[in-house]
Scaffold this motif. Sequence first.
Motif, PDB file in Angstrom:
ATOM      1  N   GLU A  46      25.303  62.478  58.023  1.00  0.00           N
ATOM      2  CA  GLU A  46      24.184  61.559  58.098  1.00  0.00           C
ATOM      3  C   GLU A  46      23.472  61.668  59.449  1.00  0.00           C
ATOM      4  N   GLY A  47      22.170  61.480  59.403  1.00  0.00           N
ATOM      5  CA  GLY A  47      21.372  61.529  60.614  1.00  0.00           C
ATOM      6  C   GLY A  47      21.550  60.275  61.441  1.00  0.00           C
ATOM      7  N   VAL A  48      21.621  60.453  62.753  1.00  0.00           N
ATOM      8  CA  VAL A  48      21.783  59.339  63.684  1.00  0.00           C
ATOM      9  C   VAL A  48      20.479  59.087  64.439  1.00  0.00           C
ATOM     10  N   ALA A  49      19.946  60.128  65.054  1.00  0.00           N
ATOM     11  CA  ALA A  49      18.721  59.994  65.841  1.00  0.00           C
ATOM     12  C   ALA A  49      18.098  61.363  66.050  1.00  0.00           C
ATOM     13  N   GLU A  61      19.034  53.154  60.837  1.00  0.00           N
ATOM     14  CA  GLU A  61      19.077  51.689  60.934  1.00  0.00           C
ATOM     15  C   GLU A  61      20.402  51.202  61.511  1.00  0.00           C
ATOM     16  N   SER A  62      21.470  51.897  61.197  1.00  0.00           N
ATOM     17  CA  SER A  62      22.808  51.461  61.610  1.00  0.00           C
ATOM     18  C   SER A  62      23.042  51.567  63.117  1.00  0.00           C
ATOM     19  N   VAL A  63      22.197  52.318  63.829  1.00  0.00           N
ATOM     20  CA  VAL A  63      22.417  52.498  65.264  1.00  0.00           C
ATOM     21  C   VAL A  63      21.269  51.959  66.109  1.00  0.00           C
ATOM     22  N   LYS A  64      20.219  51.490  65.472  1.00  0.00           N
ATOM     23  CA  LYS A  64      19.064  50.968  66.220  1.00  0.00           C
ATOM     24  C   LYS A  64      19.485  49.851  67.168  1.00  0.00           C
ATOM     25  N   GLY A  65      19.005  49.937  68.402  1.00  0.00           N
ATOM     26  CA  GLY A  65      19.327  48.935  69.405  1.00  0.00           C
ATOM     27  C   GLY A  65      20.635  49.177  70.117  1.00  0.00           C
ATOM     28  N   ARG A  66      21.429  50.133  69.624  1.00  0.00           N
ATOM     29  CA  ARG A  66      22.730  50.434  70.261  1.00  0.00           C
ATOM     30  C   ARG A  66      22.774  51.851  70.836  1.00  0.00           C
ATOM     31  N   PHE A  67      22.102  52.778  70.184  1.00  0.00           N
ATOM     32  CA  PHE A  67      22.116  54.178  70.613  1.00  0.00           C
ATOM     33  C   PHE A  67      20.749  54.559  71.167  1.00  0.00           C
ATOM     34  N   THR A  68      20.752  55.471  72.143  1.00  0.00           N
ATOM     35  CA  THR A  68      19.511  55.977  72.715  1.00  0.00           C
ATOM     36  C   THR A  68      19.582  57.490  72.833  1.00  0.00           C
ATOM     37  N   ILE A  69      18.616  58.171  72.231  1.00  0.00           N
ATOM     38  CA  ILE A  69      18.550  59.631  72.321  1.00  0.00           C
ATOM     39  C   ILE A  69      17.570  60.009  73.410  1.00  0.00           C
ATOM     40  N   SER A  70      17.911  61.053  74.164  1.00  0.00           N
ATOM     41  CA  SER A  70      17.011  61.526  75.209  1.00  0.00           C
ATOM     42  C   SER A  70      17.193  63.022  75.382  1.00  0.00           C
ATOM     43  N   LYS A  71      16.167  63.647  75.941  1.00  0.00           N
ATOM     44  CA  LYS A  71      16.205  65.094  76.121  1.00  0.00           C
ATOM     45  C   LYS A  71      15.661  65.445  77.486  1.00  0.00           C
ATOM     46  N   ASP A  72      16.424  66.230  78.217  1.00  0.00           N
ATOM     47  CA  ASP A  72      15.992  66.740  79.505  1.00  0.00           C
ATOM     48  C   ASP A  72      15.506  68.163  79.277  1.00  0.00           C
ATOM     49  N   ASN A  73      14.206  68.362  79.216  1.00  0.00           N
ATOM     50  CA  ASN A  73      13.662  69.677  78.905  1.00  0.00           C
ATOM     51  C   ASN A  73      13.900  70.692  80.017  1.00  0.00           C
ATOM     52  N   ALA A  74      14.093  70.228  81.221  1.00  0.00           N
ATOM     53  CA  ALA A  74      14.261  71.156  82.344  1.00  0.00           C
ATOM     54  C   ALA A  74      15.608  71.856  82.289  1.00  0.00           C
ATOM     55  N   LYS A  75      16.619  71.234  81.677  1.00  0.00           N
ATOM     56  CA  LYS A  75      17.968  71.815  81.765  1.00  0.00           C
ATOM     57  C   LYS A  75      18.339  72.867  80.726  1.00  0.00           C
ATOM     58  N   PRO A  76      18.062  72.777  79.468  1.00  0.00           N
ATOM     59  CA  PRO A  76      17.732  71.627  78.626  1.00  0.00           C
ATOM     60  C   PRO A  76      18.987  71.015  77.982  1.00  0.00           C
ATOM     61  N   ILE A  77      19.071  69.728  77.995  1.00  0.00           N
ATOM     62  CA  ILE A  77      20.227  69.004  77.467  1.00  0.00           C
ATOM     63  C   ILE A  77      19.746  67.815  76.637  1.00  0.00           C
ATOM     64  N   SER A  84      27.819  49.440  72.630  1.00  0.00           N
ATOM     65  CA  SER A  84      28.298  48.478  71.619  1.00  0.00           C
ATOM     66  C   SER A  84      28.893  49.205  70.419  1.00  0.00           C
ATOM     67  N   LEU A  85      29.764  50.139  70.698  1.00  0.00           N
ATOM     68  CA  LEU A  85      30.336  50.961  69.637  1.00  0.00           C
ATOM     69  C   LEU A  85      31.180  50.130  68.679  1.00  0.00           C
ATOM     70  N   LYS A  86      31.149  50.539  67.408  1.00  0.00           N
ATOM     71  CA  LYS A  86      31.888  49.858  66.347  1.00  0.00           C
ATOM     72  C   LYS A  86      32.841  50.849  65.699  1.00  0.00           C
ATOM     73  N   PRO A  87      33.906  50.374  65.072  1.00  0.00           N
ATOM     74  CA  PRO A  87      34.828  51.301  64.382  1.00  0.00           C
ATOM     75  C   PRO A  87      34.107  52.181  63.365  1.00  0.00           C
ATOM     76  N   GLU A  88      33.071  51.667  62.733  1.00  0.00           N
ATOM     77  CA  GLU A  88      32.342  52.465  61.750  1.00  0.00           C
ATOM     78  C   GLU A  88      31.509  53.581  62.376  1.00  0.00           C
ATOM     79  N   ASP A  89      31.436  53.639  63.697  1.00  0.00           N
ATOM     80  CA  ASP A  89      30.785  54.757  64.377  1.00  0.00           C
ATOM     81  C   ASP A  89      31.719  55.960  64.514  1.00  0.00           C
ATOM     82  N   THR A  90      32.981  55.781  64.156  1.00  0.00           N
ATOM     83  CA  THR A  90      33.941  56.870  64.234  1.00  0.00           C
ATOM     84  C   THR A  90      33.524  58.019  63.327  1.00  0.00           C
TER      85      THR A  90
END
Length: 123
Positions: A46-49, A61-77, A84-90
């Motif tokens: 399943e897609g996360v972000a 929807e299940s991760v909104k407000g808890r997860f943040t995606i970011s990209k460093d184009n210079a590295k790139p990483i 606020s991790l939950k057991p269902e994030d396993t």
Amino acid sequence: QVQLVESGGDSVQAGGSLRLSCAASGDTVSPTSMAWFRQVQGKEREGVAVTRYDYTTTYAESVKGRFTISKDNAKPILSLQMDSLKPEDTAMYYCAAVRWRTAGLTPAEYPHWGQGTQVTVSS
């Protein structure tokens, strides 16, 4: 071609935080959409972000407000800050990339994948 290597997976207690990283190599110059997916054994991936080369992002929807995606184009990483991790994030978390496309959260859109990093959240 794009090669992806994830890191940062670990075991944490519910309510904790983790930061996943995905190092990209190969063709990292072409405009690229990059995403995080996760999969529990026996279930579909399943897609996360996703962060697209036009700088837009989409979250499950299940991760909104808890997860943040970011990209460093210079590295790139590519990173995924998980709070606020939950057991269902396993799950096993995978990094994915596609060039020259503003992709979404469907696995079939992505031709390039990393090997995955395990996240385990205990209650």
